[in-house]
Design an enzyme around this catalytic site. Structure first.
Site, mmCIF file in Angstrom:
data_model
loop_
_atom_site.group_PDB
_atom_site.id
_atom_site.type_symbol
_atom_site.label_atom_id
_atom_site.label_comp_id
_atom_site.label_asym_id
_atom_site.label_seq_id
_atom_site.Cartn_x
_atom_site.Cartn_y
_atom_site.Cartn_z
ATOM 1 N N LEU A 1 0.811 -1.217 0.000
ATOM 2 C CA LEU A 1 0.000 0.000 0.000
ATOM 3 C C LEU A 1 0.840 1.260 0.000
ATOM 4 O O LEU A 1 0.417 2.301 -0.496
ATOM 5 C CB LEU A 1 -0.919 0.020 1.237
ATOM 6 C CG LEU A 1 -1.965 -1.090 1.329
ATOM 7 C CD1 LEU A 1 -2.672 -1.030 2.673
ATOM 8 C CD2 LEU A 1 -2.969 -0.976 0.192
ATOM 9 N N ASP B 1 4.665 13.489 14.834
ATOM 10 C CA ASP B 1 4.879 13.238 13.404
ATOM 11 C C ASP B 1 3.556 13.319 12.646
ATOM 12 O O ASP B 1 3.278 12.517 11.768
ATOM 13 C CB ASP B 1 5.531 11.866 13.195
ATOM 14 C CG ASP B 1 6.136 11.734 11.791
ATOM 15 O OD1 ASP B 1 6.457 12.784 11.182
ATOM 16 O OD2 ASP B 1 6.283 10.600 11.305
#
Length: 786
Positions: A474, A593
């Site tokens: 993916l 993040d």
């Protein structure tokens, strides 16, 4: 009906529903010479108007005309000179000859031919001050359209007034009446949320013999509606110019409108009249305020506060719940709810969350079902003379408060011992001195850390991903590649595989397992389990069929699929997920993040935050921390973290602001270049803001319309989040209010990493041509702070 060749002239004809209940045409209110196009009851006197078209543009002469544009299916009002005064919106172009029909419900519609299903436009989608049976109040999540009543300025002036009546979709949806407009609106009255039988503040709805109320919430829409029990009843609900909502029934005997529901308004109906954590009660004509049990105020005007604060270290030790009955449930805008769990499980979950202050049953039909939680302050709670619900308030004994320091020391020592133990065990495993299998080891660690996380067999996951084939891949992150898999029971999963060359390693793997396994929120990706076999380390997540946000927002073709309503919805989802991490979860978590590639989209395009490998936990009283190992992604890092290694909740706020500006513009912050100035996306947005040209930032590939004020408000919020100084940035609770238009926005200051140095003009170029190279936004940056 009206066909394209027909029209209605002022003073020369009206439009009448089939059975003669409603009539539409031009009229003047009492004591006024202004002319309006309206709908009213045909056989009721004096005239009762239920809808007005040109509320903001009255006509001063009697020469106006109503026409239908067949090519576009648009209704148009023109004055005597032929100038357009008002027109209906266009949802789609008619395939057949469009016609206008006034239905027996009072709904004026533009149809595609004679097909009632082929509605092109309807007046019910644009309510005035009156709610008729069958009309919806609420929000359509697919179109982004919000249906709300707006009061008249006065009894004889249909100009939009101060008050609006609609559905607040934050938390558990509830009916609210707000005063003001734009960013200045505030809740004036709150009928409340739905309990399965009625709106909590209007329990009389349960025994109403004339109509029943309906409240629907699903993935497509949330709305409130009144339905007649007998078609012979003439009923309407009106928002008065004073801001009250009243349901009225026409009496043929007395030839007048009788007030039906709700009952007479009293002082306690005013929103949060007694302040937070208090109950409002009316005895006769006297209003009485009292603090909730376990709360007190220092003076009559101060807010009620807990006498013994909830303990953040062992908040569930000794805490109990006090039951209040016959209550109008408090404001649910900051609540959490679950339709499936029972009241016992609801209490257990609330005890396990240190921020949970109260709970109640979501649905009171039958034996009851569902769960509703409140966090922090309780607002707008009152007693009801009839009906009402049970409400359970958290009471603390203070047992944990006196032991906070000792508990903190014990927990700290325990964490240190666990860390040393884990490190030693890892060394033993690598040296083949520890005989226990890796799988059993991690099961033991889960038990020690109170984590209920399944351990998958590596071979099962390998087979599920077709042995990690390239066709199942993916994407790629800092942790390593991500694969799609299908378990033997048919469940789709996403598998993150720790790369041997990854900048992240066992510490990040362990961190993500320990953190996300304890987090449960609709805007966070759910961790289903993990798998460890020798050097192989896997994390198994729920599968997100629409991949990540950057897959859409930075692609010139796919980003056209994200209209403004969906973009705003995604931004709201990210903000709620961050608010949970920062404030409402059992742990205070800094993501560190946050970026578009770490925001995943489910099958309904709902946002879910992922990738907690770099996340850090804070103590309840801790505001910031420092690190010598700065890891993250350029373009989303705030300056204080990138340069000095300092991080806090305001670090995530900065990253969130970058995402907001990227979603509005459709461009990456990192990689964007202004052809005439040495600026990144943040600097470019700041320059446009100062030059009063903020709308030039918006993505020009989005076709659907949005109010310019709405676009500018999101840009404004984005700039507030990316300000240079962390103390200037708002926290996530304020941001959630800002996004919902419930908080005034201060002026932003200069964003981080802003140089403001002009460069020589570049000819034959554009900002769209600057981004001609690809960037790898993986979280591998390792910086040494100065």
């Amino acid at each position: 009906m009206i066909a394209p060749t027909q029209s209605i002239l002022d003073g020369n004809g009206t439009l009448v529903s089939t059975n003669g209940t409603f009539e539409a045409g031009f009229f003047s209110p009492d004591d006024s010479n202004s002319r309006y196009l309206g709908i009213w009851y045909k056989n009721i006197s004096p005239r009762t108007v239920v809808w007005v078209a040109n509320r903001e543009k009255p006509i001063k002469e009697h020469s106006e005309v109503l026409e239908l544009d067949n090519d576009q299916g648009i209704l148009i009002i023109k004055d005597g000179s032929g100038a357009k005064i008002w027109s209906s919106n266009l949802s789609r172009t008619p395939e057949k000859q469009a016609v206008v029909v006034l239905l027996e419900s009072g709904n004026m519609v533009v149809k595609d031919g004679h097909n009632l299903e082929g509605l092109i436009w309807q007046s019910f989608d644009y309510p005035g001050d009156t709610l008729l049976p069958g009309m919806k109040l609420g929000r359509n999540f697919k179109t982004g359209q919000n249906h709300a009543l707006r009061s008249w300025k006065s009894l004889n002036d249909p100009t939009p007034g101060e008050f609006s009546f609609g559905v607040d979709t934050r938390g558990l949806p509830q009916l609210v009446i707000t005063k003001g407009g734009g960013n200045n609106n505030s809740i004036a009255y709150r009928p409340g949320s739905w309990n399965g039988l009625s709106v909590t503040g209007i329990p009389e709805e349960i025994s109403d013999q004339f109509a029943k109320s309906l409240f629907v919430r699903n993935g497509d829409e949330v709305f409130y509606e009144i339905q007649l029990l007998n078609n012979s009843t003439t009923l309407r609900s009106r928002l008065t110019p004073e801001g009250y909502q009243v349901r009225l029934i026409w009496s043929n005997q007395t030839q007048r409108w009788d007030a039906h529901l709700p009952g007479p308004a009293d002082e306690c109906e005013k929103y949060a009249l007694c302040g937070a954590n208090a109950i409002c009660n009316v005895s006769g004509t006297t209003r009485h305020c009292e603090c909730l049990s376990g709360f007190k105020s220092d003076s009559e005007d101060s807010t009620c506060a807990r006498t013994i604060p909830l303990d953040s270290v062992d908040c569930n030790r000794g805490d109990k719940f006090l039951k209040y009955d016959g209550m109008k449930l408090p404001d649910t805008s900051s609540s959490w709810y679950d339709k499936t769990i029972d009241l016992q499980e609801c209490e257990k979950l609330c005890l396990g969350n240190c921020s949970c202050t109260a709970y109640a049953q979501l649905n009171i039909t039958g034996k009851g079902s569902g769960c509703l939680h409140w966090f922090n302050d309780i607002n707008d709670m009152r007693t009801l003379s009839n009906g009402g619900q049970d409400f359970y308030l958290r009471m603390t004994t203070g047992q944990g408060t006196n032991k906070k320091k000792l508990a903190a020391i014990v927990i700290g020592c325990t964490i240190l011992i666990i860390g040393i133990t884990i490190f030693g065990l890892i060394l033993c495993i690598r040296r083949n001195k520890f005989k226990q299998s890796e799988t059993n080891y991690w099961k033991d660690q889960n038990k020690k850390n109170d984590i209920d996380l399944p351990i998958f067999d590596f071979l099962t996951i390998s087979n599920a991903t077709n042995h990690f084939s390239q066709s199942n891949k993916l994407g790629q992150g800092g942790f390593g590649p991500v694969y799609k898999g299908i378990l033997p029971d048919g469940q789709e999963i996403a598998v993150k595989r720790l790369s041997k060359t990854s900048g992240q390693g066992l510490d990040e793997f362990k961190n993500e397992v320990m953190l996300i396994a304890k987090l449960q929120h609709r805007n966070l990706v759910k961790l289903l389990g993990c798998s460890i076999q020798q050097e192989e380390k896997l994390l198994i997540y729920e599968y997100m069929p629409n991949r990540s946000l950057d897959y859409f927002i930075f692609d010139s073709t796919r980003r056209e699929l994200l209209g403004w309503a969906k973009r705003f919805e995604i931004i709201g989802g990210i903000s709620r997920g961050l608010l949970y991490l920062h404030q409402d979860s059992r742990l205070k978590i800094i993501h560190r993040d946050l970026k578009t590639s770490n925001v995943l989209l489910d099958n309904h395009m709902n946002a879910k935050i992922s990738d907690f490998g770099l996340a850090r936990t804070f103590g309840i009283d801790q505001d910031e921390a420092n690190t010598n190992r700065v890891m993250g992604t350029y373009g989303y890092m705030p300056p204080e973290y990138a340069v000095h290694g300092s991080f806090s909740v305001k670090s995530d706020v900065f990253s969130f602001g970058v995402i907001v500006l990227e979603m509005i513009s459709g461009r990456k912050n990192r990689g964007f270049c202004d052809p005439h100035h040495h600026l990144n996306l943040l600097g470019h947005a700041w320059r446009l803001w100062n030059e009063k040209r903020a709308m030039e930032l918006m993505d020009d590939l989005v076709d659907d319309s949005a109010a310019p004020s709405e676009i500018v408000r999101y840009i404004h919020i984005g700039l507030l989040c990316v300000q240079q100084r962390p103390e200037d940035r708002p926290n996530m609770s304020s941001i959630v209010l800002m996004l919902n238009g419930e908080k005034l926005l201060p002026e932003p200051s200069q964003p981080g990493f802003y140089t403001g140095k002009p460069t020589p003009t570049i000819t034959d170029s554009s900002s769209r041509d600057c981004d001609v190279y690809s960037l790898n936004d993986v979280s591998n940056s390792l910086l040494e702070p100065r």
